[in-house]
Design an enzyme around this catalytic site. Structure first.
Site, mmCIF file in Angstrom:
data_model
loop_
_atom_site.group_PDB
_atom_site.id
_atom_site.type_symbol
_atom_site.label_atom_id
_atom_site.label_comp_id
_atom_site.label_asym_id
_atom_site.label_seq_id
_atom_site.Cartn_x
_atom_site.Cartn_y
_atom_site.Cartn_z
ATOM 1 N N ASP A 38 37.145 36.526 43.266
ATOM 2 C CA ASP A 38 38.398 37.235 42.992
ATOM 3 C C ASP A 38 39.211 36.482 41.938
ATOM 4 O O ASP A 38 38.646 35.705 41.158
ATOM 5 C CB ASP A 38 39.178 37.399 44.311
ATOM 6 C CG ASP A 38 39.983 38.693 44.351
ATOM 7 O OD1 ASP A 38 40.792 38.890 43.436
ATOM 8 O OD2 ASP A 38 39.814 39.489 45.294
ATOM 9 N N HIS A 65 46.164 39.297 43.283
ATOM 10 C CA HIS A 65 45.083 40.095 43.875
ATOM 11 C C HIS A 65 44.246 39.280 44.871
ATOM 12 O O HIS A 65 43.998 39.711 46.001
ATOM 13 C CB HIS A 65 44.229 40.626 42.722
ATOM 14 C CG HIS A 65 43.174 41.624 43.089
ATOM 15 N ND1 HIS A 65 41.938 41.255 43.543
ATOM 16 C CD2 HIS A 65 43.160 42.976 43.042
ATOM 17 C CE1 HIS A 65 41.200 42.352 43.765
ATOM 18 N NE2 HIS A 65 41.929 43.405 43.461
ATOM 19 N N SER A 106 40.097 47.863 46.332
ATOM 20 C CA SER A 106 40.175 46.399 46.418
ATOM 21 C C SER A 106 40.787 45.944 47.740
ATOM 22 O O SER A 106 40.425 44.897 48.263
ATOM 23 C CB SER A 106 41.074 45.854 45.304
ATOM 24 O OG SER A 106 40.382 45.798 44.096
#
Ligand SMILES: *[C@@H]1O[C@H](CO)[C@@H](O)[C@H](O)[C@H]1NC(C)=O
Ligand SMILES: *[C@@H]1O[C@H](CO)[C@@H](O)[C@H](O)[C@H]1NC(C)=O
Ligand SMILES: *[C@@H]1O[C@H](CO)[C@@H](O)[C@H](O)[C@H]1NC(C)=O
Ligand SMILES: *[C@@H]1O[C@H](CO)[C@@H](O)[C@H](O)[C@H]1NC(C)=O
Ligand SMILES: *[C@@H]1O[C@H](CO)[C@@H](O)[C@H](O)[C@H]1NC(C)=O
Length: 575
Positions: free
Chosen positions: A142, A207, A532
């Site tokens: 990630d 994220h 996601s």
């Protein structure tokens, strides 16, 4: 997927587009050198793989020096491959060699509560196999992680399990690991600088912190976003350890070379589950880095869970669809964020979005973007595009804009406006976070507002702070990529859906909530949407199952998840 009116560019990796940049700048195409991945299949155990890579390269290069110079990275621990700088002609020649399975250009990909666990039936009080859960290490590829986040504090955690071979050292802006965050590395093999990011496993985007805390974050009782979505935040397996392999970068995205290096490291280190919320390609499986990595993970008994993409609702848009990947779609939970807009004539309409701002006045003058542009600029002023609005016409006002490119709230705020009513025909099931008072309405509401604006001399309105409403659920997110499976027609994809709309989880202190110019909102938690966010829900379940059945294969865990889903409808509670 692309807005009908205009190309939509979404600033955050958490969002909806998966781009595939082929990275060719096309000069004399056979001479121009680009990064390629040369995939040779299974790991060699008889000879030095690195020597093999040089030998393969020597067949097209004129000297040992040239071969050594062109090689970027050798993957030798789990599978046999290398990355090299090649011309198109050299790549073609290599791909004809017998020992070479595939040669493909290095592509760059975009990334595709906590109430959601209660919603899907994994309450805080769930039965746990604590001893095993503590021995689990979940791995994520990630944008990096926030080591100081409460989600990854190690109070009460003993040393990592003995099988763990991962490493973690101090990097720039990275305070290092602990007994909860047991591994953190980064890969940036193209060697190019990445403006806005830091060469370190630290998460500048938000994220990676979000996905890892959804998967395995500690329980934090008082999580919320400026009072919204309040409650306890926790991962599926809060007692498990986390390992982060940063392969995604703010400007360049996530490259195949880095993805493969992340896979190799994670498999070698001994992760139990791999969670990957990154865009894929529609390619032959042997030219698809994610499919290759997941295949070798499966051979070692590790399940790979990946996001199916945010290119819906068009058919055949699902990505990461190899049969051995557990591919996740996104759906809504029974919560929605809406703001009321009261017009000067007393009419009340409503829109979606996260607007944390309380109005400071009873009402504000209201203008349509079309009428507030520099003369001759109506076309871009309708969308409130950068540079299109005349500050003298928007100062102190609310502006009605059509959605063109995300960030019109910032454009209006910087032009002196007080907020924005945004018209859109898409994404109305997902709450966008705004950096100024704003809400997103459908065309019907927008037409009504526009009619009102042109029906009176001094139109005015006020946008109220967002409220949480209860809505019927589950439903598949409009943006969630759909089947049929473009790679293997007879295998259904996505495999399963999980919460991926307005999910609250930990966030990075290094970025404002929207990342937009002028945004001063920072928070330990943020709401994000996308497949996601759905992906770590399912990788979390995979880890939970593995904590009870440590010897189950990836296929058995996948089967257990796919065959035990129940259809539980949450009705709307009138509010
Ligand atoms: C090593 O193994 C590969 C494939 O398994 C084979 O092609 C190669 O000839 C072997 N090399 C040596 C030196 O035995
Ligand atoms: C969650 O469960 C743990 C232990 O089972 C308990 O200590 C904690 O108070 C619970 N937290 C919440 C918010 O329910
Ligand atoms: C990262 O670390 C450097 C050097 O220690 C420091 O100058 C810089 O401000 C830090 N950046 C961030 C975003 O914290
Ligand atoms: C537009 O939004 C309003 C307010 O949420 C809703 O009542 C109406 O049904 C929507 N219209 C359409 C065509 O979706
Ligand atoms: C898992 O397999 C190992 C060795 O193959 C064995 O020692 C162990 O008892 C097994 N565990 C379970 C829970 O079946």
């Amino acid at each position: 997927m692309i807005m009908s009116k205009k190309k939509l560019i979404i600033p955050s990796l958490a969002n909806f587009l998966i781009f595939i940049l082929l990275g060719f700048v096309a000069a004399t195409e056979d001479e121009q050198k680009e990064f390629y991945i040369v995939y040779l299949g299974d790991q060699l155990n008889n000879v030095s793989a690195v020597q093999t890579h040089l030998d393969v390269l020597l067949s097209i290069k004129s000297s040992d020096f040239e071969a050594r110079e062109s090689i970027i990275y050798s993957y030798t621990k789990i599978f046999n491959a290398f990355a090299a700088k090649l011309s198109k002609a050299e790549a073609r020649k290599l791909s004809r060699r017998e020992e070479v399975l595939s040669v493909f250009p290095n592509r760059y990909h975009k990334l595709h509560t906590t109430k959601s666990w209660d919603f899907i039936g994994l309450p805080n009080t769930t039965k746990r196999n604590l001893k095993m859960e503590r021995n689990m290490v979940v791995g994520l590829l990630d944008t990096g992680i926030t080591p100081k986040s409460e989600s990854f504090k190690d109070d009460g955690f003993g040393p990592p399990p003995k099988k763990w071979k991962g490493t973690c050292v101090h990097y720039a802006n990275f305070s290092g690991c602990n007994n909860k965050l047991v591994g953190a590395r980064y890969f940036k093999l193209d060697g190019k600088p990445d403006p806005g990011d830091i060469l370190s496993p630290v998460d500048v985007d938000g994220h990676g912190t979000h996905t890892s805390s959804t998967l395995a974050g500690n329980l934090i009782p008082d999580a919320n976003l400026f009072g919204l979505a309040g409650g306890a935040a926790r991962g599926a397996v809060p007692n498990a350890r986390v390992a982060m392999y940063k392969v995604c970068w703010m400007s360049s995205g996530c490259s195949d070379m880095d993805l493969l290096a992340g896979f190799e490291a994670a498999i070698h280190d001994g992760v139990d589950v791999l969670s990957i919320s990154i865009g894929g390609v529609k390619a032959n499986y042997v030219s698809d880095a994610l499919a290759i990595g997941a295949f070798h993970a499966m051979k070692k008994g590790i399940i790979t869970v990946a996001s199916g993409g945010n290119d819906g609702p068009s058919p055949g848009s699902v990505a990461n669809h190899a049969p051995w990947i557990l591919t996740v779609a996104a759906s809504g939970i029974n919560r929605e964020f809406r703001s009321k807009v009261e017009l000067g004539n007393g009419k009340i309409v409503s829109g979606v979005g996260v607007n944390t701002f309380q109005p400071k006045q009873k009402s504000y003058p209201l203008v349509s973007g079309v009428d507030a542009g520099y003369s001759g600029n109506q076309d871009s002023a309708r969308f409130c595009d950068e540079g299109s609005l005349d500050p003298s016409k928007v100062k102190g006002k609310l502006v009605l804009c059509e959605l063109g490119v995300w960030g019109a709230d910032s454009v209006v705020a910087r032009a002196g406006g007080k907020g924005i009513i945004l018209e859109s025909e898409q994404y109305l099931d997902t709450a966008q976070i705004f950096m100024a008072p704003a809400t997103m309405v459908n065309a019907t509401v927008s037409d009504a507002v526009n009619d009102y604006i042109h029906s009176t001399k001094f139109p005015s309105a006020v946008i109220y702070r967002s409220q949480e409403l209860t809505v019927p659920a589950p439903f598949v997110a409009s943006f969630s990529s759909r089947g049929p499976n473009p790679g293997s027609e007879r295998i259904l994809k996505p495999d399963v859906t999980a919460p991926g709309i307005d999910i609250l989880a930990s966030y990075t202190p290094l970025r404002s909530l929207t990342g937009l110019k002028g945004d001063t909102q920072y928070s330990r938690f943020s709401l994000m949407s996308g497949t996601s966010m759905a992906c770590p829900h399912v990788s979390g379940l995979a880890a939970y199952i593995k904590s009870f059945h440590p010897n189950w294969t990836a296929a058995a865990i996948k089967s257990a998840i796919l065959t035990t889903g129940k259809n539980k409808i949450f009705p709307s509670i009138p509010s």
